[in-house]
Write a protein that holds these residues in place. Structure first.
Motif, PDB file in Angstrom:
ATOM      1  N   GLY A  98      -2.624   3.506  -5.031  1.00  0.00           N
ATOM      2  CA  GLY A  98      -3.802   3.491  -5.885  1.00  0.00           C
ATOM      3  C   GLY A  98      -4.333   2.106  -6.196  1.00  0.00           C
ATOM      4  N   TRP A  99      -3.609   1.069  -5.797  1.00  0.00           N
ATOM      5  CA  TRP A  99      -4.048  -0.301  -6.101  1.00  0.00           C
ATOM      6  C   TRP A  99      -5.123  -0.773  -5.135  1.00  0.00           C
ATOM      7  N   ASP A 100      -5.900  -1.738  -5.573  1.00  0.00           N
ATOM      8  CA  ASP A 100      -6.840  -2.449  -4.699  1.00  0.00           C
ATOM      9  C   ASP A 100      -6.053  -3.567  -4.025  1.00  0.00           C
ATOM     10  N   LYS A 103       0.826  -1.208   0.000  1.00  0.00           N
ATOM     11  CA  LYS A 103       0.000   0.000   0.000  1.00  0.00           C
ATOM     12  C   LYS A 103       0.861   1.259   0.000  1.00  0.00           C
ATOM     13  N   ARG A 146       2.224   1.430  -3.708  1.00  0.00           N
ATOM     14  CA  ARG A 146       1.211   1.546  -4.752  1.00  0.00           C
ATOM     15  C   ARG A 146      -0.136   1.887  -4.107  1.00  0.00           C
TER      16      ARG A 146
END
Length: 427
Positions: free
Chosen positions: A57-59, A52, A55
């Protein structure tokens, strides 16, 4: 796969769902290859926090990948790639090699998700132990299942040192593609030039003014043994078991721990007191560039995250090979030969196709090279992964191949109880 138009040309977007993502080694490599993450799932909270951080913006979801409350595979049907580095202990040579009888085994579970997600390709990596004769029947079951689902599977043992990483680190990689893409898949070519530990780390060893960095680099003139991250249950911030530490010592490295900083101006000559690696050095040895990834947690946790990762350059190389197959760049001229040479497990096939096989028929009719003692060992190994029942009729022993012991998603599997009791200890 979706398409977008940019600068008067069409660019393809390939998506990936990654299970058992760890701290992001495979994720970063696949991203560099051209994949966009739709989802990443990781059990370890600290490793997920690292993902997290890098990145945001990732799920990214935290929890057991087999827990339906964490994610619904059906929601990601049609993703370009389903990838993951499922747990290694069930197959590790350093462990008991229980395979399907190990509560942590998720390899066959991952195969079953292909039936739900229907990805264009599958990529799974694991330890070298999975390539050993002990697991030939397990591998055969995997191949059979993928073919039933309409995919052509490829196995290969890849060494990180052949792809720009300064350590051996053999990983057994499975790639499976749909037939229309499979004939275009070729494994990434190995590089003849290999980086040594010395040339990789010399600047980091000299960063605090150590006067012997050049001499140390000359001592460390080979690739490193495999970094061993360990687990929450076993392993700390050191470079592995006794044999691994001895190999590190030959390279002028004290493998008994991880240092907080590089050696300084007053630090002794490496022949007298070998230096220890820092987290920054371990990160670089695993294939991360210095500024492209940060790790959360304390030193031991950071080392574990790095040491257990799939090196980004290797994941990048395999990811690029998969995308070349998607794009039908060039036909693999050896594709037909590879299919013809695919090795089946004759014992598994005989028992699977001929229920109730006797030793005599198995040895003399099916597998002439299988002696009675070898048969006994093979049956014992098979019993870890499959139910084996024996009956005696007229003085003869008959073997019956039963169900697969591994976890494929069953509601009543023993894995559920294990996870409920050991959730905080599993890594």
């Amino acid at each position: 796969m979706t398409a977008r138009t940019s600068n008067s040309r069409t660019e393809r977007t390939y998506t990936v769902v990654e299970v058992c993502a760890g701290a992001g080694g495979q994720a970063l490599g696949l991203e560099k290859a051209g994949f966009e993450h739709q989802l990443a799932i990781e059990l370890d909270e600290t490793a997920a926090t690292t993902l997290k951080l890098n990145r945001p913006g990732w799920d990214i979801r935290v929890g057991d990948v087999a827990d339906k409350s964490v994610w619904d595979p059906a929601e990601f049907e049609g993703v370009s790639l389903l990838a993951g580095g499922v747990p290694c202990p069930p197959f590790s040579i350093a462990g008991r090699q229980l395979g399907a009888s190990d509560e942590r085994d998720l390899f066959s579970w991952a195969i079953e998700q292909v039936a739900i997600v229907r990805p264009r390709a599958l990529m799974l990596e694991n330890v070298r132990g999975l390539s050993q004769p002990r697991f030939i029947a397990y591998r055969q079951r995997v191949l059979n299942r993928l073919r039933e689902l309409g995919y052509e599977p490829f196995w290969k043992l890849l060494h990180a040192a052949e792809h720009g990483v300064a350590q051996l680190r053999p990983r057994f990689v499975l790639v499976a593609l749909k037939p229309e893409d499979a004939e275009y898949f070729t494994w990434p070519e190995a590089s003849e030039a290999k980086k040594t530990v010395g040339e990789t780390l010399k600047d980091l060893m000299s960063a605090d003014g150590w006067p012997y960095a050049d001499e140390w680099a000359a001592m460390a003139s080979d690739i490193a043994p495999t970094l061993v991250g360990g687990s929450k249950k076993h392993g700390g911030a050191d470079l592995g078991p006794t044999r691994a530490k001895a190999a590190w010592l030959q390279l002028g490295v004290d493998g008994k721990g991880i240092a907080n900083e590089a050696p300084g101006p007053q630090s002794p000559h490496p022949a007298e007191v070998p230096p220890r690696l820092t987290i920054e050095m371990v990160r670089r040895l695993q294939g991360w560039n210095d500024d492209e990834w940060s790790f959360t947690g304390k030193k031991t946790s950071q080392y574990r995250q790095i040491g257990n990762a799939f090196p980004p350059p290797v994941a990048n190389a395999v990811g690029e090979a998969i995308i070349r197959a998607f794009n039908h760049v060039s036909v693999n001229q050896t594709y037909a030969a590879q299919l013809a040479q695919a090795a089946d497990d004759p014992l598994f096939s005989l028992l699977n196709d001929n229920p109730g096989g006797t030793p005599e028929r198995l040895i003399y009719e099916g597998i002439p090279t299988l002696t009675p003692s070898k048969l006994a060992k093979r049956i014992s190994a098979l019993s870890h992964d499959f139910e084996i029942r024996q009956t005696r009729v007229s003085g003869e022993t008959f073997y019956h191949l039963g169900g697969f012991r591994g976890f494929t998603g069953q509601e009543d599997h023993f894995r559920h109880e294990y996870m409920a009791e050991n959730r905080s200890k599993v890594s």
